[in-house]
Design a protein around this motif. Structure first.
Motif, PDB file in Angstrom:
ATOM      1  N   ASN A 188       0.829  -1.203   0.000  1.00  0.00           N
ATOM      2  CA  ASN A 188       0.000   0.000   0.000  1.00  0.00           C
ATOM      3  C   ASN A 188       0.869   1.261   0.000  1.00  0.00           C
ATOM      4  O   ASN A 188       0.643   2.198  -0.776  1.00  0.00           O
ATOM      5  CB  ASN A 188      -0.897  -0.025   1.237  1.00  0.00           C
ATOM      6  N   ASN A 189       1.880   1.269   0.848  1.00  0.00           N
ATOM      7  CA  ASN A 189       2.779   2.422   0.925  1.00  0.00           C
ATOM      8  C   ASN A 189       3.565   2.607  -0.364  1.00  0.00           C
ATOM      9  O   ASN A 189       3.732   3.740  -0.849  1.00  0.00           O
ATOM     10  CB  ASN A 189       3.725   2.257   2.114  1.00  0.00           C
ATOM     11  N   ASP A 190       4.053   1.497  -0.936  1.00  0.00           N
ATOM     12  CA  ASP A 190       4.810   1.597  -2.184  1.00  0.00           C
ATOM     13  C   ASP A 190       3.935   2.098  -3.325  1.00  0.00           C
ATOM     14  O   ASP A 190       4.380   2.899  -4.158  1.00  0.00           O
ATOM     15  CB  ASP A 190       5.423   0.240  -2.548  1.00  0.00           C
ATOM     16  N   LEU A 191       2.690   1.643  -3.375  1.00  0.00           N
ATOM     17  CA  LEU A 191       1.785   2.106  -4.422  1.00  0.00           C
ATOM     18  C   LEU A 191       1.507   3.610  -4.298  1.00  0.00           C
ATOM     19  O   LEU A 191       1.472   4.327  -5.308  1.00  0.00           O
ATOM     20  CB  LEU A 191       0.475   1.328  -4.363  1.00  0.00           C
ATOM     21  N   GLU A 192       1.339   4.073  -3.077  1.00  0.00           N
ATOM     22  CA  GLU A 192       1.101   5.499  -2.871  1.00  0.00           C
ATOM     23  C   GLU A 192       2.313   6.311  -3.316  1.00  0.00           C
ATOM     24  O   GLU A 192       2.175   7.379  -3.932  1.00  0.00           O
ATOM     25  CB  GLU A 192       0.778   5.774  -1.401  1.00  0.00           C
ATOM     26  N   ARG A 193       3.508   5.800  -3.028  1.00  0.00           N
ATOM     27  CA  ARG A 193       4.719   6.509  -3.441  1.00  0.00           C
ATOM     28  C   ARG A 193       4.870   6.496  -4.969  1.00  0.00           C
ATOM     29  O   ARG A 193       5.308   7.492  -5.562  1.00  0.00           O
ATOM     30  CB  ARG A 193       5.964   5.852  -2.799  1.00  0.00           C
ATOM     31  N   ILE A 194       4.493   5.380  -5.607  1.00  0.00           N
ATOM     32  CA  ILE A 194       4.518   5.347  -7.069  1.00  0.00           C
ATOM     33  C   ILE A 194       3.568   6.400  -7.621  1.00  0.00           C
ATOM     34  O   ILE A 194       3.885   7.112  -8.582  1.00  0.00           O
ATOM     35  CB  ILE A 194       4.150   3.944  -7.592  1.00  0.00           C
ATOM     36  N   GLY A 195       2.391   6.514  -7.003  1.00  0.00           N
ATOM     37  CA  GLY A 195       1.451   7.544  -7.424  1.00  0.00           C
ATOM     38  C   GLY A 195       2.055   8.929  -7.329  1.00  0.00           C
ATOM     39  O   GLY A 195       1.898   9.765  -8.242  1.00  0.00           O
TER      40      GLY A 195
END
Length: 221
Positions: free
Chosen positions: A87-94
């Motif tokens: 979840n955190n990695d996806l938010e950072r990719i965003g």
């Protein structure tokens, strides 16, 4: 596993898949906005960031609630912990796609600036890494996750080559400096997306194998 825990895990799985789809769409639009000098597409990416942030907060809250209510153990605990990290990695990719979109908006005023050809290859590998990491997560496939990690070195190499090319072009022509710096930043953001895809792959390996592979000698990271 209790019926209530299974229900909550299924709901959590749907939420993380929804965020994954949104982030993959943001990646695609940000790259198109960069290569096509599309101001409207860049604006779409920037506007979507608020929704990704909301989804990220919702998923984290659900994870914490499940830990408190169900006190999961073994593989269930690993799954919730993994979802929190993914979840955190996806938010950072965003966030990184927004950064790319911002660079794309700046490059709109330089229609004749040539983006290094190597960047197309780097983008293709990065897309493959993100999709592969998410597929490995859904399929609980640790070997596929390991394959994703091995691609990260290729992205790092291409990023270095792109930066070197841009530096040489900026040295040769003052007109290349400002657009070159924007492109330089975009390349770094793409490279960072690949890093987060590698992180997701590592989290999948942890989920499936129960082994933390991050920072292990002899493995790309």
């Amino acid at each position: 596993m209790s019926r209530h825990l299974q229900r909550d895990l299924d709901s959590l799985h749907r939420e993380i898949l929804s965020l994954s789809g949104l982030v993959e769409e943001m990646i695609e639009k940000s790259i198109q906005s960069l290569f096509n000098r599309s101001f409207p597409l860049a604006e779409e990416v920037i506007a979507a960031d608020e929704l990704t942030d909301q989804k990220e907060v919702l998923i984290e809250e659900e994870c914490l609630k499940m830990l408190a209510l169900h006190q999961p153990v073994a593989v269930d605990l690993r799954r919730i912990a993994t979802v929190m990290k993914v979840n955190n990695d996806l938010e950072r990719i965003g966030d990184l796609t927004v950064n790319i979109a911002e660079r794309a908006k700046c490059l709109v005023q330089y229609p004749n600036f040539e983006i290094p050809r190597r960047m197309e290859r780097m983008v293709d590998i990065t897309r493959k890494m993100v999709a592969g990491a998410l597929d490995a997560f859904v399929g609980l496939d640790s070997q596929a996750a390991m394959n994703v990690r091995h691609l990260d070195d290729d992205v790092d190499t291409l990023n270095r080559e792109i930066i070197y090319e841009l530096q040489e072009r900026m040295k040769a022509s003052q007109a290349e400096i400002e657009p070159g710096l924007h492109c330089f930043s975009a390349s770094r953001h793409i490279e960072r997306i690949a890093d987060h895809a590698s992180n997701i792959a590592e989290d999948v390996i942890y989920l499936v194998e129960g082994e933390i592979v991050r920072h292990q000698p002899g493995l790309s990271s």
